[in-house]
Enzyme design. Structure first.
Site, mmCIF file in Angstrom:
data_model
loop_
_atom_site.group_PDB
_atom_site.id
_atom_site.type_symbol
_atom_site.label_atom_id
_atom_site.label_comp_id
_atom_site.label_asym_id
_atom_site.label_seq_id
_atom_site.Cartn_x
_atom_site.Cartn_y
_atom_site.Cartn_z
ATOM 1 N N SER A 48 0.923 -1.194 0.079
ATOM 2 C CA SER A 48 0.475 -0.275 0.183
ATOM 3 C C SER A 48 1.693 1.410 -0.247
ATOM 4 C CB SER A 48 -1.163 -0.180 1.514
ATOM 5 O OG SER A 48 -1.980 0.894 0.781
ATOM 6 N N ASP A 78 -10.095 -5.795 -3.606
ATOM 7 C CA ASP A 78 -9.265 -4.724 -3.345
ATOM 8 C C ASP A 78 -9.592 -3.521 -4.048
ATOM 9 O OD1 ASP A 78 -6.796 -3.786 -2.441
ATOM 10 O OD2 ASP A 78 -5.416 -4.912 -3.361
ATOM 11 N N HIS A 80 -7.313 -5.696 0.086
ATOM 12 C CA HIS A 80 -5.952 -5.653 0.008
ATOM 13 C C HIS A 80 -5.278 -6.264 0.913
ATOM 14 C CE1 HIS A 80 -4.423 -1.636 -0.125
ATOM 15 N NE2 HIS A 80 -3.765 -1.170 0.878
#
Length: 298
Positions: free
Chosen positions: A108, A245, A272
């Site tokens: 991320s 996601d 995610h």
């Protein structure tokens, strides 16, 4: 069980905490995996499933909490909360721990950080894993707003009202945000303990200064975009994302297309946090890539 070492590294007058799973690397050893957590401002705990890579004793995994997060010091200085601080911190941790040759995994926000670091011609990185990330913050903001706008109207209204009022710590806001998180962040509900530890320990000042909520990016990262530089990457790259996601194909595909030779693996049962939601499969995919990257170096 592999040996575990913990300590701190001096950084800009503060202390960055680290944990090494396995022996500290020596010349000629299998390159360790250095893990960059997400956020910004969210400690590394949710990524602890990756420690399983060290179970055989052959590969070391290195975690650290970025400055302002988790067990590291939390300075009261907003001027520190910028990309350049955290790029410098990677180099400091590597130097302190003798991490000359590494694989680098960024999840991320950690993926944005990893891209910035590697595109700066960082030495000794032989494999790069970009996990549930993208190369453009403007594109990310637009796509996550689209996802939020698909939530029920009453949930959207609660989110929008509290963000406009600056009351994002209100329980009603947090409950509404969970409708987003359980759909596009982690579908393993209730969240595992190590995921909850990260969620409940976010440094909100750091997060707000650099990013802000997924669907309302107002921080100093809002214009960050590495898309035009991706062709400069000249090392093996694995891109991973979940079928559900928030980093949707509209975000990931342009990054994959821009990186020469990048491999992209989508985890069908994940959002995610694929390393949490499908840990065994994620470990197998990751191990296979790291082995291939090392073979390509020889």
């Amino acid at each position: 069980m592999p040996v575990t070492t913990e300590g701190t590294v001096p950084f800009r007058g503060y202390r960055t905490w680290y944990r090494v799973i396995g022996p500290l690397p020596t010349p000629g050893a299998i390159p360790p995996l250095l893990v960059l957590h997400g956020g910004p401002g969210m400690p590394h705990d949710y990524l602890e499933d990756l420690a399983a890579l060290a179970a055989s004793g052959s590969r070391t995994v290195v975690f650290y909490d970025q400055l302002g997060c988790g067990r590291s010091d939390r300075p009261d200085d907003r001027l520190l909360w910028r990309m350049s601080t955290f790029v410098d911190e990677i180099a400091t941790v590597r130097d302190a721990l003798g991490l000359e040759r590494i694989h680098l995994l960024g999840h991320s926000w950690g993926g944005w950080l990893a891209l910035e670091y590697v595109l700066g011609r960082a030495p000794g990185v032989i494999g790069l894993v970009l996990a549930s990330t993208c190369a453009s913050l403007p594109a990310f903001a637009a796509e996550t707003r689209r996802l939020k706008n698909s939530l029920p109207a009453d949930v959207q209204d609660v989110i929008d009202r509290h963000e406009a009022a600056g009351t994002t710590e209100d329980p009603a806001y947090l409950e509404a945000a969970m409708a987003y998180y359980t759909r596009w962040i982690c579908r393993k509900v209730p969240f595992p303990d190590h995921v909850m530890r990260s969620f409940t320990a976010v440094n909100e000042e750091l997060y707000g200064t650099m990013q802000g909520p997924e669907w309302n990016v107002t921080g100093n990262l809002k214009d960050w975009d590495a898309t035009a530089r991706l062709a400069e990457l000249d090392l093996p790259v694995l891109v991973t994302s979940g079928r559900h996601d928030e980093m949707t194909p509209a975000l990931v595909q342009p990054m994959v297309d821009g990186i020469p030779g990048a491999e992209w693996v989508v985890f069908e049962e994940s959002a995610h946090f694929a390393m949490v939601e499908e840990p065994e499969l994620y470990r197998q995919v990751l191990e296979g890539f790291l082995d291939l990257a090392e073979a390509a170096e020889r």
